[in-house]
Design a protein around this motif. Structure first.
Motif, short mmCIF file in Angstrom:
data_model
loop_
_atom_site.label_atom_id
_atom_site.label_comp_id
_atom_site.label_asym_id
_atom_site.label_seq_id
_atom_site.Cartn_x
_atom_site.Cartn_y
_atom_site.Cartn_z
N UNK A 478 57.63 8.09 -13.85
CA UNK A 478 58.83 8.04 -14.70
C UNK A 478 58.46 8.13 -16.18
N UNK A 479 57.36 7.51 -16.57
CA UNK A 479 56.91 7.59 -17.96
C UNK A 479 56.60 9.03 -18.36
N UNK A 480 55.96 9.76 -17.46
CA UNK A 480 55.62 11.15 -17.76
C UNK A 480 56.88 12.02 -17.83
N UNK A 481 57.89 11.69 -17.03
CA UNK A 481 59.13 12.47 -17.05
C UNK A 481 59.90 12.28 -18.35
N UNK A 482 59.79 11.11 -18.97
CA UNK A 482 60.50 10.82 -20.21
C UNK A 482 59.65 11.21 -21.41
N UNK A 483 60.25 11.29 -22.60
CA UNK A 483 59.46 11.54 -23.82
C UNK A 483 58.41 10.45 -24.01
N UNK A 484 57.20 10.87 -24.37
CA UNK A 484 56.09 9.93 -24.49
C UNK A 484 56.21 9.13 -25.77
N UNK A 485 55.96 7.82 -25.67
CA UNK A 485 55.95 6.96 -26.85
C UNK A 485 54.55 6.66 -27.34
N UNK A 486 53.54 6.80 -26.47
CA UNK A 486 52.13 6.66 -26.85
C UNK A 486 51.86 5.31 -27.53
N UNK A 487 52.30 4.24 -26.90
CA UNK A 487 52.07 2.90 -27.43
C UNK A 487 50.83 2.29 -26.78
N UNK A 488 50.03 1.64 -27.59
CA UNK A 488 48.81 1.02 -27.08
C UNK A 488 49.12 -0.12 -26.12
N UNK A 489 50.19 -0.86 -26.38
CA UNK A 489 50.53 -1.99 -25.52
C UNK A 489 50.87 -1.50 -24.12
N UNK A 490 51.66 -0.43 -24.03
CA UNK A 490 52.04 0.11 -22.73
C UNK A 490 50.83 0.66 -21.98
N UNK A 491 50.00 1.42 -22.67
CA UNK A 491 48.87 2.03 -21.98
C UNK A 491 47.81 0.99 -21.62
N UNK A 492 47.68 -0.05 -22.41
CA UNK A 492 46.75 -1.12 -22.05
C UNK A 492 47.20 -1.81 -20.77
N UNK A 493 48.51 -2.07 -20.66
CA UNK A 493 49.02 -2.64 -19.41
C UNK A 493 48.84 -1.68 -18.24
N UNK A 494 49.00 -0.37 -18.50
CA UNK A 494 48.82 0.62 -17.44
C UNK A 494 47.37 0.67 -16.98
N UNK A 495 46.43 0.68 -17.90
CA UNK A 495 45.00 0.74 -17.53
C UNK A 495 44.57 -0.53 -16.81
N UNK A 496 45.06 -1.66 -17.26
CA UNK A 496 44.71 -2.91 -16.58
C UNK A 496 45.22 -2.95 -15.15
N UNK A 497 46.33 -2.25 -14.89
CA UNK A 497 46.88 -2.23 -13.53
C UNK A 497 46.22 -1.17 -12.66
N UNK A 498 45.81 -0.05 -13.24
CA UNK A 498 45.24 1.05 -12.45
C UNK A 498 43.71 1.02 -12.40
N UNK A 499 43.08 0.47 -13.42
CA UNK A 499 41.61 0.39 -13.46
C UNK A 499 41.25 -1.09 -13.59
N UNK A 500 41.02 -1.71 -12.48
CA UNK A 500 40.71 -3.14 -12.47
C UNK A 500 39.20 -3.40 -12.52
N UNK A 501 38.43 -2.53 -11.90
CA UNK A 501 36.97 -2.67 -11.88
C UNK A 501 36.35 -1.28 -11.99
N UNK A 502 35.31 -1.16 -12.77
CA UNK A 502 34.55 0.09 -12.88
C UNK A 502 33.06 -0.25 -12.84
#
Length: 733
Positions: A478-502
């Motif tokens: 849904x984020x990709x379908x809408x206009x991108x806001x490119x906020x660090x807070x949103x992407x940090x939450x996204x990375x923490x949810x999708x990349x938990x361990x590397x």
């Protein structure tokens, strides 16, 4: 004085010549002293009694004046003062004034007399006003209250906003004084006795559509009758909602639903009903809210505002009426019909309007189209926000199926949102809250919260097996379908949810050194110093996952990084310990391939890398996406053209054979270098038209013209959500 003059003259020596200069000087001084004594003696005789008098007054009580008769009183500090009583007025009333009589000066007496005169005039004026308006119904009510139990000055008392005293505030007054019973659903009519030459409220109500007198607890708006305005109703609703006054909500509901008609407040009744519905839902009174919503929908559909509908949806969600919230959403905030709004001609119409090239008919039609367009844009904004509220409510209440469906509705709106020209700031969806809610559901899912669901109970219901590998990916779509806001807070939450361990797994130089193909993987390829390692670190929100260097050619093997593998995998790789556990369902590999071009290596090693890449692209079945990185400042180089030829040949052959082949994506890096002060501007990066035309021509020549192009920057974090759209392919394998 004369004795002194004689002594001075007798002791003065004589000068030859028969004349005594000393005697002349002495005589002059004596005359001067005599004159000074004549001047000083009256002044001292005047000042000394005054000083003695002031000293005596400090130790003596004030002298009582003969008129008017004083009443001595004592203040808090013990100082005595006089209370002067003015002469009686014509009504027999007296006006008093307190004057500090610490002294007997005429100034104090004059000030006291002036204050007494002024107070007497004010008293006479108020008496005259009371005489003129004494027959007014409100004056009659006031006198009756004073006669019944005394006036408590409830009208003059200021409203106390202290929360601890709200209960006392609501309970002020008696039932007989306000005119309502303990049963809040029953309304009583406060009657006023008839007087000569005046009509009561009963008569006025009978002459004005029989509007009854509804008594409220509020002091600012104490009643609702035929003189009530829309502003009064709004104030009463706000107060009842803030103080949780259910009685006032019921009274206002009776007034709006039963007493007034559609023309009340010039058609503003629909907005008042929406406000009342929100206040009723705030007080958990769904019955009143339902009646307000139905009446508003029937009688005021043409004047319904999207903002009011969105507020009602949020109120229904707060009361856990989700189905009713969806009903209001689909009825009042539905998507515009296809073709009803002309989004494409908006710029052309504005240009004609600015150039004054429209006649009156065209201008009228253009104004009507603008009005429809603005209404549609407003409805789209509030629909998107309402759906995000519904999805967020489901996620945080551990209802992932409903949340996924709501986010799917949000994704369907992406196309029309772009057509309407709305930006991320216009829509204002709280993506970070949605991501965190979906991540919370995914965490419960990994803990086995929904493992015991019997799928045979309801074959039509969605089960955990139909959910994506990670629920957060639905929000990402849904984020990709809408206009991108490119906020660090949103992407940090996204990375923490999708990349938990590397963890770094291995570095392979041939196919035998690659790890087991038990999950999907993505590969990053490009010439040296193009920014592969920086891009990997940006996508995973890590600072040093992939080693970065200004020296080209540091990456000289196929580096495998495991994402979301089992815990303690690093200890197993480093020390060889047998660590229990399994990888997560959304685990995948990130492969960082060595760079070509500027790497200072031998030709033999270059050929070895080329052969290894050919074999890797042909035989690695788990490869899901290949990201080809190109510098956005220069466009494709000779090395980039060779990579395109290799990829186009291998993947094209696999497509013709209808075999599984990886998706090929072009990544333009370092886009921030084309913009001055990209971090401080709204434009985080761009690519020139010349570079873009060159890239498109090169792609078509090498049979990869179908590949998508993503503009990125590791400095401004541009394009990270778009790249994650393709990283998802590896996680879902």
């Amino acid at each position: 004085m004369l004795m002194t003059m004689w002594m001075m003259s007798s002791r003065t020596p004589h000068v030859s010549g028969g004349t005594s200069i000393g005697r002349i000087m002495t005589t002059s001084i004596a005359l001067l002293l005599v004159s000074l004594s004549c001047v000083v003696s009256p002044v001292t005789s005047f000042l000394l009694p005054r000083q003695q008098q002031s000293l005596q007054q400090q130790h003596q009580p004030p002298i009582v004046l003969p008129s008017p008769s004083p009443l001595p009183i004592t203040s808090e500090d013990g100082q005595r003062s006089l209370l002067y009583q003015s002469p009686q007025s014509q009504d027999g009333k007296t006006a008093t004034t307190a004057a500090a009589a610490t002294g007997t000066s005429k100034r104090a007496q004059r000030k006291a007399a002036q204050r007494a005169k002024k107070q007497l005039q004010q008293t006479q004026t108020s008496n005259n006003i009371n005489k003129v308006t004494s027959q007014h119904p409100e004056a009659i009510i006031k006198r009756q209250k004073q006669q019944q139990g005394g006036n408590n000055n409830t009208n003059s008392k200021r409203r106390n906003h202290n929360f601890a005293q709200r209960a006392e505030y609501l309970s002020e007054g008696t039932d007989e004084q306000f005119g309502f019973n303990d049963n809040l659903d029953q309304l009583t009519l406060t009657t006023i006795p008839k007087t000569q030459g005046d009509t009561t409220i009963d008569d006025r109500a009978a002459n004005n559509n029989n509007i009854q007198f509804h008594q409220l607890h509020s002091r600012r708006v104490s009643k609702l009758d035929e003189k009530t305005t829309a502003d009064d109703v709004v104030k009463a609703i706000k107060r009842a909602q803030n103080l949780h006054d259910e009685h006032d909500v019921v009274e206002i509901a009776h007034f709006l639903l039963e007493e007034v008609d559609q023309s009340f407040a010039y058609g503003y009744r629909g907005s008042l009903l929406s406000r009342l519905a929100v206040a009723s839902l705030h007080l958990q009174n769904y019955d009143i809210a339902k009646r307000c919503i139905i009446e508003r929908r029937i009688s005021h559909r043409s004047s319904m505002l999207p903002l009011e509908s969105a507020a009602i949806v949020r109120g229904l969600l707060r009361c856990h009426h989700t189905m009713e919230a969806w009903e209001v959403l689909e009825d009042e905030l539905s998507l515009p019909l296809e073709g009803s709004v002309q989004w494409e001609n908006y710029n052309e119409e504005n240009n004609k309007r600015n150039k004054n090239e429209m006649n009156d008919d065209e201008l009228h039609l253009e104004d009507e189209s603008i009005r429809r367009r603005l209404e549609a844009r407003d409805k789209l904004v509030h629909r998107a926000r309402s759906i995000s509220s519904i999805a967020s409510r489901h996620f945080y209440e551990m209802e992932p199926t409903e949340g996924i469906n709501a986010v799917g509705k949000l994704k369907e709106m992406g196309g029309i949102v772009h057509q309407a020209g709305l930006t991320a700031e216009d829509v204002g969806i709280p993506w970070d809250r949605l991501v965190k809610g979906a991540a919370l559901c995914e965490s419960k899912r990994r803990d086995g919260a929904w493992d015991n669901i019997d799928e045979s109970e309801d074959a039509t219901a969605e089960t955990p097996s139909s959910w994506p590998c990670n629920i957060v990916y639905t929000v990402l779509d849904a984020m990709i379908a809408f206009p991108s806001e490119n906020k660090d807070v949103t992407f940090e939450a996204l990375c923490n949810a999708l990349v938990r361990r590397t963890v770094f797994v291995t570095g392979a130089v041939d196919m035998e050194g690659c790890p087991e193909a038990d999950r999907g993987e993505v590969a990053f390829i490009g010439r040296s110093n193009v920014g592969k390692s920086s891009l990997v670190n940006m996508l995973t929100n890590r600072k040093s996952l992939a080693f970065t260097s200004k020296t080209p050619g540091k990456t000289q093997q196929f580096n495998y990084f495991a994402v979301n593998d089992k815990p303690e995998l690093a200890r197993q790789i480093r020390y060889g310990d047998d660590v229990p556990g399994e990888k997560d369902r959304d685990s995948f590999y990130i492969v960082d391939l060595p760079g070509f071009g500027f790497a200072k290596v031998t030709q033999q090693l270059r050929q070895q890398w080329s052969d290894f890449m050919d074999e890797y692209l042909q035989e690695r079945e788990t490869l899901q996406a290949v990201f080809h990185l190109i510098d956005a400042r220069h466009g494709p180089t000779d090395e980039d053209i060779k990579i395109m030829q290799k990829v186009g040949t291998i993947l094209g052959a696999k497509q013709q054979a209808k075999e599984h082949c990886a998706k090929y994506i072009i990544i333009l890096t370092k886009a921030d270098k084309n913009v001055k002060n990209a971090k401080s501007q709204s434009n985080p990066g761009k690519v020139s038209n010349k570079v873009m035309e060159k890239l498109i021509v090169t792609m078509k020549e090498n049979r990869v013209g179908y590949a998508p192009i993503v503009l990125t920057s590791s400095e401004t974090r541009l394009g990270r959500d778009e790249v994650w759209k393709y990283l998802r392919f590896a996680a879902e394998r």
